[in-house]
Design an enzyme around this catalytic site. Structure first.
Site, PDB file in Angstrom:
ATOM      1  N   ASP A 515      -4.962 -96.669 -43.109  1.00 54.57           N
ATOM      2  CA  ASP A 515      -3.929 -96.413 -41.868  1.00 54.57           C
ATOM      3  C   ASP A 515      -4.269 -97.490 -41.447  1.00 54.57           C
ATOM      4  O   ASP A 515      -4.689 -98.766 -41.618  1.00 54.57           O
ATOM      5  CB  ASP A 515      -5.804 -95.700 -41.342  1.00 54.57           C
ATOM      6  CG  ASP A 515      -5.398 -95.201 -39.738  1.00 54.57           C
ATOM      7  OD1 ASP A 515      -4.105 -95.676 -39.365  1.00 54.57           O
ATOM      8  OD2 ASP A 515      -6.693 -96.117 -39.096  1.00 54.57           O
ATOM      9  N   THR A 517      -4.813 -99.156 -37.303  1.00 56.61           N
ATOM     10  CA  THR A 517      -5.920 -99.267 -37.107  1.00 56.61           C
ATOM     11  C   THR A 517      -7.577 -99.575 -37.520  1.00 56.61           C
ATOM     12  O   THR A 517      -8.134 -98.118 -37.948  1.00 56.61           O
ATOM     13  CB  THR A 517      -6.316 -99.126 -35.831  1.00 56.61           C
ATOM     14  OG1 THR A 517      -4.920 -99.106 -35.034  1.00 56.61           O
ATOM     15  CG2 THR A 517      -7.491 -98.955 -34.528  1.00 56.61           C
ATOM     16  N   ASP A 715     -10.699 -95.276 -40.998  1.00 57.27           N
ATOM     17  CA  ASP A 715     -12.246 -94.748 -40.392  1.00 57.27           C
ATOM     18  C   ASP A 715     -12.163 -94.028 -39.374  1.00 57.27           C
ATOM     19  O   ASP A 715     -13.125 -94.147 -38.643  1.00 57.27           O
ATOM     20  CB  ASP A 715     -12.181 -96.487 -40.147  1.00 57.27           C
ATOM     21  CG  ASP A 715     -10.973 -96.837 -38.438  1.00 57.27           C
ATOM     22  OD1 ASP A 715     -10.129 -96.086 -38.469  1.00 57.27           O
ATOM     23  OD2 ASP A 715     -11.414 -97.711 -38.330  1.00 57.27           O
TER      24      ASP A 715
END
Length: 827
Positions: A515, A517, A715
């Protein structure tokens, strides 16, 4: 027809195998059984009633089968298994014979007979006692009410030390009696034997018999108990071989001592007495006991990383109540308590700073050696060490909720899990003991028929040597010891591994999906600017934007709210709030419908974007900014540009992973321009933008169909499905609990450099396991034939049962010692 059934009563993989075999033995049935969830999927040519299935299972164990054909996997009710009932236990088998099952009491493993190992426990409440009056026990430090002496901490001997000390006492007793037996037996080899001048050979045999009794019936009696238990349960193991070998030698010696005339002349010496083996029996058992002692010592070192984590947990804290500071036990802390942390103190629980600031050493949790500066509202973690300033914190997570407690539980659970590579050792171990016993019997008869003078004696000695030298224990310990040390090493470096399978699979990963961000970037976005088509309304637009975002948990939303508050913009009431996954948020403010999000959201609400606004957005995106459009009542009125810096370590970590042959692909919900800017900076060869959670899931499935072994690093809540689908889910410890729960590996520091570390760790552990397995295989492959006497015709070499016992004892110790080398690898 195919039906699903719930099966109650399975506690381990052995149970699962037994249930599956029993069902498949029923004519017309093909069954597959899983342990977690406890489901049997049965395909049958004709309908077979549940009562017939139940009858078959009842015949092999305490299992219950229930019709669950209408139950899908995510609707299965939770069943309490015996292993779950024992989840409060604190002992486990080091060879994991029954999977991750725990036992309530110390003792022997019911399957392999090994000493159960105590599981590391969190520190309990401290108690204080008087060195002069031990009957005085207090919950806090102070003075003895009888003599006035300072009370001292009452330390309870750990179960691990008790086991080691018990073995130490037994080895001392065994040596006291075994050494004289050995000297007496070997004295025949000494010219002018002084012992024979004191007493005759027959009398010394009686002395050996008497001296052997404490060794056999006290110091080493546990080996015979374990051997007998293994035979009646047919869980054949190392103690089966030791018990048979040494037991036969001892019984032979007793018969030879009491009834010497029943033996042929081949078994007798020149003076007419039978060759007795009291020295062989006692030396063998004493050496095996020595091996157990060394193993116990080595076992304590394999769990060293867990023990170091346990030491991090303080036992006391300073609580502030109405401004008065007082000491309390860590067990008495409640959520919301204010705690004073002094310079050098360990943080007692998880929480955040309310007054003051300091630098905190978090290396024991994150593996990062540089202390981190903390100020008001910053989070602090239990077990970390305060610097040279004092501050006040509020307790937010206590007991088992703290990160330290979760880490210890995760490491304990992972240490008891089985790696797939262990299946090979388990398969061989099942047939190992019967094969060795068969070889021992063949050895005796071959020597008896083809041996030289005293062929029966040669056959007897070599048959015992075969039984003694074989070591299924080394085979069984090869994998779990490496896993335990490796998992502990990872934990001390900020890498939390959920199970051994994840540790093994990480070594095979060839694609990393990441990912953007919070994974590649810092995950701490900040607003760079708000653009309004009508500049005069910019403050009003910021108020509306922040007011809607105050109801969202997304990091971008928090950045917008923080930006507005810093500008002293007041927030107003929002109604009909709704978060649209992967697109943005909508709601009603001042009777106007407000939408904030990406282009996909505006397309969904059928809102057009003016060209001049679009061009400004593109310019920001090409600079790597994340842009959220703002629309009111279906009309685009502006955007907000947010920046999120790339972590300094991301570029180096990605470069190193690609050099190792791993394909790195970035999947982000951000737009094409922003994604491309980040990908260019990181030199990524592949990325995909505008990804919804289902898009990430589909991409992982597509790669898996191609035969790729995929790891996914993320996350956020949006990443949870992809983390669960990937072969290895890697969660950033700085992310959400949902993401961490879905992942198999968690990086506490939330840094891609952790993936490089865990890849290195996985490779080192798998290499270590293969070394252990090779050693165990080659040891038994060479040792058993040598003990049988295959070298005698060519080189005249025979292996004494005593030497065989020494070799067997040290084979297990050497496997553990090799596993301990993992503690020294650099990650």
């Amino acid at each position: 027809m195919t039906h699903k059934y719930q099966i109650i009563g399975m506690s381990c993989n052995s149970c699962r195998t037994k249930v599956e075999k029993t069902l498949n033995d029923i004519e017309g049935i093909s069954a597959t059984v899983t342990l977690n969830p406890p489901i049997g999927t049965i395909t049958m040519a004709r309908h077979i009633p549940t009562t017939q299935l139940q009858a078959a299972l009842s015949a092999v164990g305490d299992y219950t089968i229930e019709d669950g054909s209408t139950v899908v996997s995510h609707q299965i009710k939770k069943i309490e298994h015996p292993s779950q009932k024992n989840s409060t236990g604190k002992y486990y088998c080091p060879m994991h014979c029954e999977g991750d099952k725990l036992y309530d009491k110390a003792g022997d493993c019911p399957v392999c007979g090994m000493d159960l190992v105590p599981q590391a426990q969190m520190a309990q409440k401290l108690e204080y006692t008087c060195p002069m009056h031990p009957e005085i026990i207090k919950n806090e430090a102070g003075n003895c009410p009888i003599c006035g002496m300072n009370l001292i901490s009452k330390t309870v001997e750990s179960d691990e030390n008790k086991s080691y000390n018990a073995l130490l006492r037994k080895i001392k007793i065994a040596l006291v009696f075994t050494i004289p037996i050995f000297v007496i037996a070997m004295s025949d080899m000494i010219p002018n034997n002084l012992l024979m001048k004191i007493m005759g050979h027959e009398q010394w045999n009686w002395v050996q018999f008497v001296l052997s009794l404490p060794v056999i019936f006290y110091a080493c009696w546990m080996f015979f108990v374990r051997a007998w238990k293994s035979i009646i349960t047919w869980n054949l193991n190392m103690f089966t071989l030791i018990g048979i070998g040494s037991g036969v030698a001892f019984l032979f010696s007793i018969v030879g001592l009491f009834f010497p005339n029943v033996f042929p002349s081949e078994f007798k010496s020149e003076n007419g007495t039978v060759h007795l083996y009291f020295e062989a029996t006692t030396v063998i058992l004493t050496l095996v006991l020595l091996g157990q002692l060394l193993e116990a010592k080595a076992h304590s070192q394999t769990s060293g990383a867990i023990k170091e984590l346990l030491k991090l947990a303080p036992t006391e804290a300073t609580i502030l109540f109405h401004g008065i500071a007082s000491k309390i036990s860590i067990n008495d802390i409640r959520k919301g308590d204010l705690l004073r942390i002094k310079p050098g103190d360990k943080i007692p629980v998880d929480g955040k700073i309310t007054v003051g600031e300091s630098s905190i050493d978090e290396s024991m949790i994150t593996g990062e050696p540089i202390p981190i500066d903390k100020k008001v509202d910053d989070a602090v973690i239990a077990g970390t060490i305060n610097g040279n300033k004092s501050f006040v914190m509020i307790a937010e997570k206590i007991g088992s909720e703290t990160l330290l407690s979760q880490i210890i539980k995760l490491v304990n659970d992972a240490s008891r899990s089985k790696a797939p590579i262990q299946k090979l050792a388990d398969s061989i171990a099942k047939y190992f003991v019967p094969i060795v016993v068969t070889i021992s019997i063949i050895t005796f008869f071959v020597w008896a028929k083809f041996g030289p003078d005293q062929a029966l004696v040669y056959g007897f000695i070599n048959a015992i040597a075969v039984l003694i030298i074989a070591c299924p224990c080394a085979l069984g310990l090869a994998t779990p010891m490496s896993v335990m040390v490796g998992v502990g090493k990872g934990a001390s470096s900020g890498i939390l591994i959920k199970n051994a399978e994840a540790l093994e699979s990480m070594n095979k990963v060839n694609v990393l999906i990441t990912d953007k961000t919070g994974t590649i970037t810092e995950g701490k976005p900040s607003v760079e600017q708000l653009f309004s088509l009508n500049d005069a309304d910019s403050d009003n637009l910021l108020q509306i934007t922040a007011s809607l975002n105050q109801l969202s948990e997304h990091p971008l939303a928090k950045a917008i709210v923080k930006y507005a508050l810093e500008k002293n913009i007041s927030l107003i009431e929002t109604q009909n709030f709704e978060a649209i996954t992967g697109k943005g948020i909508i709601g009603t403010i001042n009777q106007s419908k407000v939408a904030i999000g990406n282009k996909a959201l505006l397309d969904e609400i059928k809102c057009t974007i003016p060209e001049d606004l679009e061009s400004k957005v593109n310019a920001q995106q090409k600079l790597g900014k994340t842009v959220s459009y703002i629309a009111i009542d279906g009309v685009s009125v502006g955007f907000i540009a947010i920046t999120d810096a790339i972590k300094k370590s991301s570029k180096a970590a990605i470069k190193e992973l690609m050099q190792q042959g791993i394909e790195v692909i970035m999947l982000t919900g951000d737009n094409e321009n922003t994604a491309k800017a980040v990908a260019n900076e990181l030199n990524l060869s592949d990325f995909k933008a505008n990804c919804l959670p289902e898009d990430k899931l589909k991409e992982i499935k597509r790669l898996q169909v191609q035969g790729k072994i995929v790891a996914m690093a993320g996350d956020g809540i949006n990443d949870a499905p992809a983390l669960a689908q990937a072969d290895i889910g890697i969660a950033m410890g700085t992310g959400t609990d949902v993401a961490i729960e879905s992942a198999k590996i968690t990086l506490v520091k939330g840094d891609l450099q952790g993936i490089v570390k865990v890849k290195h760790l996985s490779h080192a552990v798998m290499k270590n396991i293969k070394q252990n397995l090779f050693f165990a295989f080659i040891y038994n492959t060479l040792g058993v034939p040598i003990a049988a006497g295959v070298l005698y015709p060519f080189f005249g070499i025979l292996l004494s049962p005593m030497i065989a016992a020494l070799a067997m004892s040290f084979s297990s110790v050497s496997v553990i010692a090799n596993a301990l080398r993992l503690r020294n690898i650099k990650l």
